[in-house]
Design a protein around this motif. Sequence first.
Motif, PDB file in Angstrom:
ATOM      1  N   GLU A 132       0.846  -1.198  -0.034  1.00  0.00           N
ATOM      2  CA  GLU A 132       0.119   0.087  -0.053  1.00  0.00           C
ATOM      3  C   GLU A 132       0.941   1.352   0.169  1.00  0.00           C
ATOM      4  OE1 GLU A 132      -3.370   1.742  -0.311  1.00  0.00           O
ATOM      5  OE2 GLU A 132      -3.475  -0.223  -0.148  1.00  0.00           O
ATOM      6  N   SER A 133       1.873   1.101   0.797  1.00  0.00           N
ATOM      7  CA  SER A 133       2.769   2.421   0.819  1.00  0.00           C
ATOM      8  C   SER A 133       4.343   1.881   0.612  1.00  0.00           C
ATOM      9  CB  SER A 133       2.733   3.119   2.335  1.00  0.00           C
ATOM     10  OG  SER A 133       1.404   3.638   2.471  1.00  0.00           O
ATOM     11  N   ARG A 190       0.378  -2.079  12.003  1.00  0.00           N
ATOM     12  CA  ARG A 190       0.045  -1.379  11.015  1.00  0.00           C
ATOM     13  C   ARG A 190       0.991  -0.658  10.051  1.00  0.00           C
ATOM     14  NH1 ARG A 190      -1.527   3.790  10.284  1.00  0.00           N
ATOM     15  NH2 ARG A 190      -1.246   4.042  12.650  1.00  0.00           N
ATOM     16  N   ARG A 191       1.993   0.280  10.774  1.00  0.00           N
ATOM     17  CA  ARG A 191       2.908   0.915   9.992  1.00  0.00           C
ATOM     18  C   ARG A 191       3.930  -0.145   9.469  1.00  0.00           C
ATOM     19  NH1 ARG A 191       3.565   6.492  13.589  1.00  0.00           N
ATOM     20  NH2 ARG A 191       5.436   6.256  12.463  1.00  0.00           N
ATOM     21  N   LYS A 220       3.502  -2.937   8.137  1.00  0.00           N
ATOM     22  CA  LYS A 220       2.807  -3.748   7.153  1.00  0.00           C
ATOM     23  C   LYS A 220       2.845  -2.920   6.000  1.00  0.00           C
ATOM     24  CE  LYS A 220       0.742  -6.872   4.869  1.00  0.00           C
ATOM     25  NZ  LYS A 220      -0.537  -7.344   5.165  1.00  0.00           N
ATOM     26  N   ASP A 221       2.446  -1.393   6.212  1.00  0.00           N
ATOM     27  CA  ASP A 221       2.175  -0.338   5.328  1.00  0.00           C
ATOM     28  C   ASP A 221       3.691  -0.165   4.536  1.00  0.00           C
ATOM     29  OD1 ASP A 221      -0.351  -0.201   5.915  1.00  0.00           O
ATOM     30  OD2 ASP A 221      -0.243   1.545   6.990  1.00  0.00           O
ATOM     31  N   SER A 222       4.667  -0.105   5.496  1.00  0.00           N
ATOM     32  CA  SER A 222       5.900   0.148   4.688  1.00  0.00           C
ATOM     33  C   SER A 222       6.815  -0.839   4.218  1.00  0.00           C
ATOM     34  CB  SER A 222       6.740   0.902   5.895  1.00  0.00           C
ATOM     35  OG  SER A 222       7.164   0.101   6.903  1.00  0.00           O
TER      36      SER A 222
END
Length: 313
Positions: free
Chosen positions: A200-201, A244-245, A247-249
């Motif tokens: 995602e990111s 969360r962060r 996984k996003d990065s």
Amino acid sequence: MPTVSVLAYPGMSVFELGIVTEVFGLPRPELDVDWYRLTVCAERGAVPVIGGAVLRSDFGLDDLAAADTVIVPGVADVRGHCSPALLDALRKAHARGARLVSICSGAFALAEAGLLDGRRAATHWRYADRLAARFPAVTVDADVLYVDEGDVLTSAGSAAGLDLCVHIVRRDFGAAVANAVARRLVVPPHREGGQAQFIESPVAEPEDDAVTASMSWALANLTEPITVATLARRAHLSTRSYLRRFKDSSGTSPIRWLIAQRVQASLPLLETSELAVAEIAAAVGFDSPVTFRHHFARSLRTSPSAYRKAFRG
């Protein structure tokens, strides 16, 4: 020298071909190993490529089928059919024991040749549904970067193909050589095949420097018992926010990433040291040799002992 052949097909991007030639075609005398001998093959001598250029090769499908490793970097049309001559060449290569590799839409050629039946396979996420619909005997994994089935390997889009090519070098020559190739390419030395295709990111936000710092700390302290809570404290985040962060990065979970790093760290020890497997397991942070063997086998589809034996010849 191990031999590699790659198919040039009409309408291809030269980047697709460049991935293979960059990894397997460049001479690497600094590595002091018998490097690959690469052959670019075409069904017809002149191959038009994107941009109006024409690629010419003196090597045909017989040469393609004769190599130790045969790479199909794509197909001209995922809705169409490959030529009977190409499918025959792929089947002949597989029958004589060659390793078959596809990048991106190249999985359609292997599937049409029947070489993916009953197997798990990867392709670009854009083509995954079409591949599964056209070839129901293939188990298509739309999420992963690449799949290693031993004698048949498939990958997602172009960048994932680069990951797969470096993975093949690691299989053939070990971690030290693969890492040297990756450094020359300026790419990560190893991305686990099961990592997500789509993140995602893809680039961490500036405030996630804390996550990056926690990852750096973990790499420097692999022998320590590291939990998600430990990493979250290092990043000064709650466990939920950290998960969360992370996984996003990165596109994966902290524990899955940590296991991959520990397996990666074990490879040079298996290749170069006389340490027992149990000692290596402890040295890279696994709580038991059984846990180490389990995760090693899931990642590399072999045991630590078999890997050491194969690497040492």
